[in-house]
Write an enzyme that holds these catalytic residues in place. Structure first.
Site, PDB file in Angstrom:
ATOM      1  CB  CYS A 145       3.294   7.995   0.301  1.00 46.53           C
ATOM      2  SG  CYS A 145       4.060   8.789  -1.121  1.00 46.53           S
TER       3      CYS A 145
ATOM      4  CB  THR B 183      -1.572  11.340  -3.313  1.00 46.10           C
ATOM      5  OG1 THR B 183      -0.730  10.416  -3.992  1.00 46.10           O
ATOM      6  CG2 THR B 183      -2.615  10.587  -2.495  1.00 46.10           C
TER       7      THR B 183
HETATM    8  C1  UDX Z   1       4.124   3.766  -0.875  1.00 47.64           C
HETATM    9  C2  UDX Z   1       3.300   2.798  -1.740  1.00 47.64           C
HETATM   10  O1  UDX Z   1       3.864   1.486  -1.654  1.00 47.64           O
HETATM   11  C3  UDX Z   1       3.289   3.266  -3.181  1.00 47.64           C
HETATM   12  O2  UDX Z   1       2.470   2.428  -3.966  1.00 47.64           O
HETATM   13  C4  UDX Z   1       2.755   4.695  -3.220  1.00 47.64           C
HETATM   14  O3  UDX Z   1       2.816   5.183  -4.549  1.00 47.64           O
HETATM   15  C5  UDX Z   1       3.560   5.606  -2.317  1.00 47.64           C
HETATM   16  O4  UDX Z   1       3.593   5.070  -0.994  1.00 47.64           O
HETATM   17  P1  UDX Z   1       6.729   4.160  -0.468  1.00 47.64           P
HETATM   18  O5  UDX Z   1       6.343   5.266   0.454  1.00 47.64           O
HETATM   19  O6  UDX Z   1       7.846   4.372  -1.451  1.00 47.64           O
HETATM   20  O7  UDX Z   1       5.466   3.709  -1.351  1.00 47.64           O
HETATM   21  O8  UDX Z   1       7.168   2.938   0.442  1.00 47.64           O
HETATM   22  P2  UDX Z   1       6.678   1.458   0.773  1.00 47.64           P
HETATM   23  O9  UDX Z   1       7.605   0.498   0.145  1.00 47.64           O
HETATM   24  O10 UDX Z   1       5.231   1.260   0.552  1.00 47.64           O
HETATM   25  O11 UDX Z   1       6.985   1.423   2.341  1.00 47.64           O
HETATM   26  C6  UDX Z   1       6.329   2.320   3.225  1.00 47.64           C
HETATM   27  C7  UDX Z   1       6.783   2.132   4.641  1.00 47.64           C
HETATM   28  O12 UDX Z   1       6.261   0.917   5.172  1.00 47.64           O
HETATM   29  C8  UDX Z   1       8.291   2.074   4.858  1.00 47.64           C
HETATM   30  O13 UDX Z   1       8.623   2.859   5.985  1.00 47.64           O
HETATM   31  C9  UDX Z   1       8.550   0.610   5.112  1.00 47.64           C
HETATM   32  O14 UDX Z   1       9.690   0.398   5.918  1.00 47.64           O
HETATM   33  C10 UDX Z   1       7.277   0.206   5.837  1.00 47.64           C
HETATM   34  N1  UDX Z   1       6.968  -1.242   5.761  1.00 47.64           N
HETATM   35  C11 UDX Z   1       6.746  -1.823   4.556  1.00 47.64           C
HETATM   36  C12 UDX Z   1       6.880  -1.990   6.930  1.00 47.64           C
HETATM   37  O15 UDX Z   1       7.068  -1.464   8.044  1.00 47.64           O
HETATM   38  N2  UDX Z   1       6.560  -3.321   6.843  1.00 47.64           N
HETATM   39  C13 UDX Z   1       6.349  -3.939   5.658  1.00 47.64           C
HETATM   40  O16 UDX Z   1       6.071  -5.142   5.667  1.00 47.64           O
HETATM   41  C14 UDX Z   1       6.443  -3.172   4.481  1.00 47.64           C
END
Ligand code: UDX
Length: 437
Positions: free
Chosen positions: A264, A121
């Site tokens: 990310c 990214t």
């Molecule tokens: C993210 C993107 O989803 C993905 O497409 C990209 O390639 C990389 O970044 P990731 O970092 O693996 O992926 O996690 P993700 O499932 O998106 O969750 C990110 C954060 O948001 C976590 O800390 C999660 O706990 C939080 N989250 C997620 C919330 O607080 N509330 C929600 O409803 C969903």
């Protein structure tokens, strides 16, 4: 196809194994000899469900190898660049030194007609700059940008069966060549009618950062509603259910709680802000600074609720922190709200005991001052407040009666709104959610 994957972290190791699983001949390259040694014997250097199985089968097939020597990538037709772009120290901007180093190291090994494919990214404009570098090398190679949307915890599945493919390619014949090669590499996904967007470099780069900015904004939106709910007596979880029934809005990513973290979303929205400011368009996405602030306030809210529950006994109480990784099914503690809460409480003088099914070792390296405990039972024993911060299944399904028999004081701070408040209250607990009465 013979391919190389430069950088074998959360993204690259999974990509290398998955590409070999799909039938390609893959060499994974990384500068870290320990990581390469581990991967070479089929052991994943981090916790990712399904990765050990794919690694083992790909290594056994003879189609997957790992090396620290980038010269071994020379006969590959396609080189995926999957190195990290962390936040620069002391700045919001992304640190591109690993991407630059990977491409520079590849230059002397690029064969005519081969394709360098950026997966990391990056700030918009990076691909054009790197394409010029490759062009100037007279190698006859070209560049495509092919962002990755995998989620940790589901990385293998997301790589084998992506929900979309985006190719940023140059115009003209070079673009057609790049598209044809990428279609060959992703033949299985293409045959399965996976949506494909073929576009220019800038759009491909922006697709990735704007997708993450949107997801971060959605989470901070619901967390902002949680803040309003907290002063009005409303329940943000019911509010999310109700607005989520509108399929223009959707219920996904409306989980109010301690907020987002990981390698990310936090750094990507900051890098995007920094890049927009460089482009003179800072105000277009100035709202992302609010998104970041709302997110960080929720960590503080969990700390405040815990400290308030301890009252006059902050220095003589034990707090059980359930979860350290930034989300379940991952051992990643980068910018983890859960670890941050544990560290802040410890810094305030609280006796913190933290547990996690996978992330203790990673947390210990960063914060050796904290007390860690493998057993959930021992973590809970004698606690005065239980703080749920990462909703691992074993924590989400915690029996309030059993937990109540172990703690000293029955107070729970539910940082993910994972529990049924009435079940916990009926079992004798004082329940505190986020944005819930
Ligand atoms: C993210 C993107 O989803 C993905 O497409 C990209 O390639 C990389 O970044 P990731 O970092 O693996 O992926 O996690 P993700 O499932 O998106 O969750 C990110 C954060 O948001 C976590 O800390 C999660 O706990 C939080 N989250 C997620 C919330 O607080 N509330 C929600 O409803 C969903």
């Amino acid at each position: 196809m013979k391919i190389s994957v430069i950088g074998c972290g959360y993204l690259g190791a999974v990509h290398a194994a998955a590409m070999a699983e799909l039938g390609h001949e893959v060499i994974g390259i990384d500068v870290d000899p320990a990581k390469i040694a581990q991967l070479s014997v089929g052991s994943a250097p981090f916790f990712e469900p399904g990765l050990p199985e794919v690694l083992t089968s790909a290594l056994a097939s003879g189609r997957l190898r790992f090396s620290t020597d980038i010269a071994e990538a020379a006969d590959a037709q396609m080189h995926f660049v999957a190195v990290g772009t962390p936040q620069k120290v002391g700045s919001y901007a992304a640190d591109l030194s690993y991407v630059d180093a990977a491409v520079t190291a590849l230059l002397p090994h690029l064969a005519p007609g081969s394709l360098v494919v950026g997966k990391s990214t990056v700030p918009v404009g990076t691909a054009a700059r790197l394409a010029a570098l490759i062009e100037a090398s007279d190698s006859g190679a070209s560049l495509a940008w092919n962002p990755e949307f995998l989620r940790e915890g589901f990385a293998v599945q997301d790589t084998l069966t992506p929900d979309r493919l985006v190719y940023g390619v140059p115009s003209g014949a070079a673009g057609e060549h790049a598209t044809a090669l990428l279609n060959e590499v992703y033949a299985v996904a293409i045959a399965a009618d996976t949506p494909l967007v073929v576009t220019d470099y800038a759009t491909a780069e922006l697709v990735k950062v704007s997708a993450n900015a949107f997801l971060a904004t959605k989470i901070s939106f619901i967390n902002a509603m949680a803040e309003i709910a907290e002063v009005t007596g409303a329940d943000v979880t019911q509010l999310a259910d109700a607005i989520g029934f509108d399929d223009r809005i959707g219920r996904k990513f409306l989980g109010a709680g301690v907020g987002f973290g990981g390698g990310c979303l936090p750094k990507d929205i900051r890098a995007f802000t920094a890049r927009a400011e460089e482009l003179g368009k800072g105000e277009s996405i100035a709202f992302l600074k609010e998104v970041d602030k709302i997110n960080l306030r929720r960590r503080q809210r969990v700390v405040d609720l815990t400290i308030a529950a301890l009252g006059d006994h902050v220095y003589t109480s034990k707090v059980a922190v359930l979860g350290l990784s930034f989300k379940p099914h991952s051992d990643d503690v980068r910018d983890s709200p859960s670890l941050d809460v544990a560290v802040q409480l410890h810094g305030l003088g609280v006796d913190v005991v933290a547990t996690d099914p996978q992330a203790i070792e990673n947390a210990r390296v960063r914060h050796p001052q904290l007390r860690y405990e493998d057993s959930l039972e021992e973590t809970l024993r004698g606690a005065d407040v239980v703080v749920l911060v990462t909703e691992w299944p074993e924590f989400r399904t915690l029996d309030p009666v059993w937990a109540g028999s172990l703690v000293r004081t029955q107070v729970v701070v539910d940082g993910r709104n994972s529990y049924d408040p009435s079940a916990w209250r009926d079992a004798g607990w004082a329940y505190h959610g986020l944005g819930r009465p």
